[in-house]
Design a protein around this motif. Structure first.
Motif, PDB file in Angstrom:
ATOM      1  N   SER A   1       0.831  -1.213   0.000  1.00 37.49           N
ATOM      2  CA  SER A   1       0.000   0.000   0.000  1.00 37.49           C
ATOM      3  C   SER A   1       0.858   1.252   0.000  1.00 37.49           C
ATOM      4  O   SER A   1       2.074   1.196   0.096  1.00 37.49           O
ATOM      5  N   GLU A   2       0.204   2.384  -0.126  1.00 38.39           N
ATOM      6  CA  GLU A   2       0.899   3.671  -0.127  1.00 38.39           C
ATOM      7  C   GLU A   2       0.789   4.358   1.211  1.00 38.39           C
ATOM      8  O   GLU A   2       1.144   5.510   1.370  1.00 38.39           O
ATOM      9  N   ASN A   3       0.306   3.618   2.181  1.00 36.11           N
ATOM     10  CA  ASN A   3       0.050   4.165   3.505  1.00 36.11           C
ATOM     11  C   ASN A   3       1.353   4.580   4.182  1.00 36.11           C
ATOM     12  O   ASN A   3       2.156   3.731   4.554  1.00 36.11           O
ATOM     13  N   LEU A   4       1.552   5.875   4.339  1.00 31.93           N
ATOM     14  CA  LEU A   4       2.825   6.362   4.870  1.00 31.93           C
ATOM     15  C   LEU A   4       2.956   6.020   6.347  1.00 31.93           C
ATOM     16  O   LEU A   4       2.122   6.405   7.164  1.00 31.93           O
ATOM     17  N   ARG A   5       4.014   5.267   6.669  1.00 29.68           N
ATOM     18  CA  ARG A   5       4.209   4.871   8.064  1.00 29.68           C
ATOM     19  C   ARG A   5       5.365   5.613   8.724  1.00 29.68           C
ATOM     20  O   ARG A   5       5.486   5.622   9.940  1.00 29.68           O
ATOM     21  N   GLY A   6       6.222   6.170   7.902  1.00 32.58           N
ATOM     22  CA  GLY A   6       7.368   6.850   8.483  1.00 32.58           C
ATOM     23  C   GLY A   6       8.194   7.533   7.410  1.00 32.58           C
ATOM     24  O   GLY A   6       7.893   7.421   6.217  1.00 32.58           O
ATOM     25  N   ILE A   7       9.196   8.270   7.861  1.00 29.76           N
ATOM     26  CA  ILE A   7      10.123   8.931   6.941  1.00 29.76           C
ATOM     27  C   ILE A   7      11.540   8.573   7.382  1.00 29.76           C
ATOM     28  O   ILE A   7      11.839   8.588   8.586  1.00 29.76           O
ATOM     29  N   VAL A   8      12.359   8.233   6.427  1.00 24.53           N
ATOM     30  CA  VAL A   8      13.770   7.995   6.753  1.00 24.53           C
ATOM     31  C   VAL A   8      14.644   8.982   5.986  1.00 24.53           C
ATOM     32  O   VAL A   8      14.245   9.489   4.934  1.00 24.53           O
ATOM     33  N   LEU A   9      15.818   9.201   6.552  1.00 31.92           N
ATOM     34  CA  LEU A   9      16.789  10.099   5.949  1.00 31.92           C
ATOM     35  C   LEU A   9      18.145   9.415   6.017  1.00 31.92           C
ATOM     36  O   LEU A   9      18.555   8.963   7.073  1.00 31.92           O
ATOM     37  N   GLU A  10      18.826   9.319   4.876  1.00 33.75           N
ATOM     38  CA  GLU A  10      20.186   8.789   4.863  1.00 33.75           C
ATOM     39  C   GLU A  10      21.126   9.946   4.574  1.00 33.75           C
ATOM     40  O   GLU A  10      20.875  10.719   3.644  1.00 33.75           O
ATOM     41  N   VAL A  11      22.164  10.083   5.369  1.00 34.02           N
ATOM     42  CA  VAL A  11      23.178  11.105   5.120  1.00 34.02           C
ATOM     43  C   VAL A  11      24.506  10.389   4.906  1.00 34.02           C
ATOM     44  O   VAL A  11      25.004   9.719   5.801  1.00 34.02           O
ATOM     45  N   GLU A  12      25.036  10.529   3.723  1.00 32.17           N
ATOM     46  CA  GLU A  12      26.269   9.827   3.377  1.00 32.17           C
ATOM     47  C   GLU A  12      27.379  10.846   3.131  1.00 32.17           C
ATOM     48  O   GLU A  12      27.153  11.852   2.451  1.00 32.17           O
ATOM     49  N   TYR A  13      28.552  10.602   3.710  1.00 34.37           N
ATOM     50  CA  TYR A  13      29.694  11.489   3.447  1.00 34.37           C
ATOM     51  C   TYR A  13      30.679  10.706   2.597  1.00 34.37           C
ATOM     52  O   TYR A  13      31.329   9.776   3.071  1.00 34.37           O
TER      53      TYR A  13
END
Lengths: 222, 364
Positions: free
Chosen positions: A133-145
């Motif tokens: 489904s498209e049901n938004l459960r969360g947000i993630v953020l990746e920060v790569e150096y």
């Protein structure tokens, strides 16, 4: 390989995540000169054992996860968090598991979104949703150096980035913040030199946090 | 008149080598410039006459007159050009000496000025004295082996390797590899090796007179490549910084990293190298090595001006750590206390100053 920190969105008590927040986060990346590059997608699957008999279910791990990462299309990662096990396998293992029928996929989640280039940094903003489904459960953020692979040597740089990111985010007054919980990689047998196994462990940790957040929200509602 | 000019040009040679106040030497230089200008005018005139002679000789019914004209002009032209060359050599020497003494930097905007007397920075006199002291103190470091052995003691955690030029290119193409892999590699047959005795020079299997590349590795932080020219000397001619995980044939002293942070450091390093060479060529490598050592804090030391580690560079719109380390006062600090050469305390003093591109100013 370049190191990265994976963050998950921690909504304020009583609030839930929505797609507007996702838009705001993306705009925040662009506000610090992030250049949108393309899409990315990772999947996470919960496995449960298939028992021939109901004999000893306790021996089988309840948190057996499988993860596929976009930077490693030919690999599949298994994590058993409780036992501090992480394993890198060929992506064909999924087919083998299918044939063996020893474990079955219980729930599958997708992390997907856009990727941004900020000089030597690479950001990925993604929504978390069940695969079906498209049901938004969360947000993630990746920060790569990109220039560094040592987590110890890059710690201050990432801290510096987080500071700048939080400053940019605070201008948007969103009800929540990004959190980074660093797993104890050494317990998983991983070294200071960053690898995709580190990423898999971070995602497993994020998953645990998301589950706990959902459970907390449910408890609050009830 | 030509003879006069040549003599006038030659005479001031002895005057140059003495330490004279700039205005007088500037006057001499201006005078020679004027002489050169007159010679150039003579050359032009001579060229016209040659053309004229050729034109005349192309006409029918000519005598040997144009031939004589031609020969006469030819010899006078040759003399003019010889005089011009002499003046040119002297002028170049004079300007180079003055540039080294007073304008060791190529990038501080003084290049375009024709009159040197307008801006002689007084502070450079100080650094000149200190570099003389430093030269005496470092008189032991004349050979590459000596230099590297001493430098190794001063710089813990930094691994130094030397290569012949071609060997480095081969090695660069096999990168990247993790530190562990590298250590394992070295136990196999290669043209370079790591000594198990940290105090021993790392020239090892590489003949000292063939060393053309020095690799400085701070594991997990950066890799710097210095080129020596000629091979076996202590004269650096290029330097570049790279990520420790970078590899490929572009990883050499004139190459550029794919990462912005190291690109910026490399650009800054090129200026530092010019400064060290301009101040004192004999100690340039020594200074460069120590200056490079100060970059071990590249990802940890906040900017001395704005106190932050990461900052958005206005010019490039990039987030960068402080990529500038001061080099102008570098030599002076080192020689102010003779015992400090091998002491790490002074190096901490040097290394404690780091600046973002936008925060860096001449005050450093």
């Amino acid at each position: 390989m370049p190191l990265k920190w994976v963050f998950h969105w921690q909504p304020n008590a009583g609030t839930t995540v929505n797609s507007q927040m996702l838009t705001e986060v993306s705009q925040c990346a662009e506000s610090i000169n992030g250049v949108k590059e393309g899409r990315w997608k990772a999947t996470l699957t919960f496995y449960k054992p298939m028992f021939r008999d109901q004999a000893v279910p306790a021996e089988y791990p309840r948190d057996f996860l499988g993860i596929s990462l976009p930077e490693q299309p030919n690999r599949y990662y298994f994590i058993i968090r409780s036992q501090k096990i992480v394993l890198e396998a060929d992506s064909s293992i999924q087919m083998i598991m299918e044939k063996l029928q020893s474990y079955k996929s219980r729930v599958s989640l997708t992390f997907e979104g856009f990727q941004y280039q900020l000089g030597d940094f690479q950001l990925r903003v993604g929504k978390v949703a069940p695969s079906a489904s498209e049901n938004l459960r969360g947000i993630v953020l990746e920060v790569e150096y990109l220039p560094l692979s040592s987590m110890e040597k890059s710690r201050q740089i990432l801290d510096g980035f987080v500071e700048i990111w939080q400053e940019a985010m605070s201008k948007r007054s969103l009800p929540g913040h990004f959190m980074h919980i660093e797993p104890n990689f050494a317990e998983f047998g991983l070294s200071d030199h960053y690898t995709s196994q580190h990423t898999a462990v971070q995602y497993a940790t994020v998953m645990a946090q998301l589950i706990s957040a959902v459970q907390t929200a449910q408890a609050v509602r009830n | 008149m030509q003879q006069q000019q040549t003599q006038a040009a030659r005479n001031p040679t002895s005057a140059e080598s003495t330490a004279e106040a700039p205005p007088k030497q500037v006057a001499l230089a201006m005078d020679r410039l004027a002489q050169a200008a007159r010679l150039i005018a003579d050359v032009r005139l001579g060229a016209d006459r040659l053309l004229e002679a050729l034109f005349v000789s192309a006409q029918p019914h000519q005598t040997t007159k144009p031939l004589h004209l031609f020969l006469k002009e030819d010899s006078s032209m040759r003399q003019h050009l010889q005089d011009l060359r002499t003046i040119g050599i002297l002028a170049l020497k004079a300007f180079t000496d003055q540039k080294r003494r007073f304008f060791p930097h190529l990038d501080d905007g003084l290049n375009g000025q024709s009159s040197a007397s307008e801006s002689v920075p007084k502070k450079h006199c100080g650094s000149q004295i200190s570099t003389v002291t430093q030269q005496e103190e470092l008189s032991d470091y004349r050979t590459l082996s000596d230099l590297l052995m001493h430098v190794e003691k001063d710089m813990p955690n930094m691994k130094i390797f030397t290569y012949q030029r071609l060997d480095w290119l081969k090695r660069a193409s096999t990168l990247p590899c993790s530190a562990e892999e590298f250590l394992m590699d070295s136990s196999k047959e290669h043209d370079f090796h790591i000594s198990n005795k940290p105090r021993l020079g790392l020239l090892g299997a590489v003949a000292a007179d063939k060393v053309a590349v020095i690799e400085l590795l701070f594991p997990s932080i950066f890799r710097a490549i210095i080129s020596l020219h000629p091979a076996g000397s202590i004269d650096p001619d290029a330097v570049a910084f790279f990520s420790p995980d970078e590899g490929g044939s572009y990883v050499h002293a004139r190459g550029f990293s794919v990462y912005h942070v190291f690109k910026h450091v490399t650009e800054h390093a090129a200026m530092a190298l010019q400064y060290f060479l301009g101040t004192n060529t004999e100690t340039a490598l020594y200074s460069l090595l120590h200056w490079i050592f100060s970059y071990q804090t590249l990802f940890t030391e906040p900017c001395s001006k704005c106190k932050r580690l990461l900052s958005m560079d206005r010019q490039s719109d990039l987030l960068l750590p402080p990529v500038h380390r001061p080099y102008r006062s570098f030599c002076a600090i080192k020689s102010s206390s003779p015992q400090s050469i091998s002491s790490t305390k002074n190096q901490t003093l040097d290394a404690s100053h780091a600046y973002h591109v936008g925060c860096f100013s001449e005050e450093a």
